[in-house]
Motif scaffolding. Structure first.
Motif, short mmCIF file in Angstrom:
data_model
loop_
_atom_site.label_atom_id
_atom_site.label_comp_id
_atom_site.label_asym_id
_atom_site.label_seq_id
_atom_site.Cartn_x
_atom_site.Cartn_y
_atom_site.Cartn_z
N SER A 14 1.09 -56.76 55.48
CA SER A 14 0.18 -56.74 56.81
C SER A 14 1.12 -57.07 57.88
CB SER A 14 -1.12 -57.48 56.56
OG SER A 14 -1.72 -57.14 55.32
N ASP B 258 0.18 -58.97 60.62
CA ASP B 258 0.01 -60.38 61.07
C ASP B 258 -1.14 -61.12 60.20
OD1 ASP B 258 -2.61 -59.28 61.70
OD2 ASP B 258 -2.24 -59.20 63.97
N ARG C 88 -4.16 -62.46 60.63
CA ARG C 88 -5.69 -61.66 60.54
C ARG C 88 -5.58 -60.42 59.74
NH1 ARG C 88 -8.39 -58.07 64.01
NH2 ARG C 88 -10.54 -58.55 63.97
N VAL D 215 -5.77 -61.44 55.95
CA VAL D 215 -6.75 -61.97 55.49
C VAL D 215 -7.84 -60.76 55.26
CG1 VAL D 215 -8.61 -63.42 55.96
CG2 VAL D 215 -6.37 -64.22 56.34
N VAL D 216 -7.81 -59.87 56.37
CA VAL D 216 -8.99 -58.79 56.01
C VAL D 216 -8.55 -57.66 55.17
CG1 VAL D 216 -9.87 -56.44 57.35
CG2 VAL D 216 -9.69 -59.05 58.66
#
Length: 131
Positions: free
Chosen positions: A68, A70, A72, A75-76
């Motif tokens: 991913s 970053d 955020r 986590v998503v």
């Protein structure tokens, strides 16, 4: 005997390999096609790991998090993986799925683990980006 502890060419080769890996990971993170392919691959591999042992939830979350861009997004994506795990767990149950879902309190542990353990694993993205 060589008293030089700098590592010489071997150490330079290892540093180059680590740099190459970071370059590949950066390309995956910043190119949408590569990122989607990597997320699909890590999710499929994660499902296999989860099938073997529940620790696979954490490992899969870490794998999804590493590709991913970053923290955020990591986590998503890990939360989405947790939802995928729940769907794979419930859908094959067919007609007995409502009875499985109504099994208190064990269903709380199942849902909580499926959603929170991948998120815990995805936090490796925050550690990796600060290193």
């Amino acid at each position: 005997m060589n008293d030089d502890h700098s590592g010489g060419p071997e150490r330079d080769r290892m540093a180059l390999d680590i740099g190459d890996r970071r370059g590949i990971l950066d390309r995956i993170r910043h190119r949408r096609k590569f990122r989607i392919a990597a997320l699909l691959a890590t999710s499929a591999g994660g499902l296999v790991l989860v099938w073997v042992h529940w620790i696979g939830l954490i490992v899969a979350g870490a794998l999804v998090g590493l590709v991913s861009p970053d923290l955020r997004a990591a986590v998503v994506s890990a939360g989405g993986f947790g939802l995928l795990v729940l769907a794979v767990f419930i859908l094959p149950r067919g007609a007995i799925a409502p009875r499985v879902v109504s099994m208190d309190p064990i269903i709380y542990i199942t849902v909580g683990g499926a959603l929170l353990l991948p998120v815990l694993g995805s936090l490796v993205r925050g550690v990796e980006s600060s290193a």
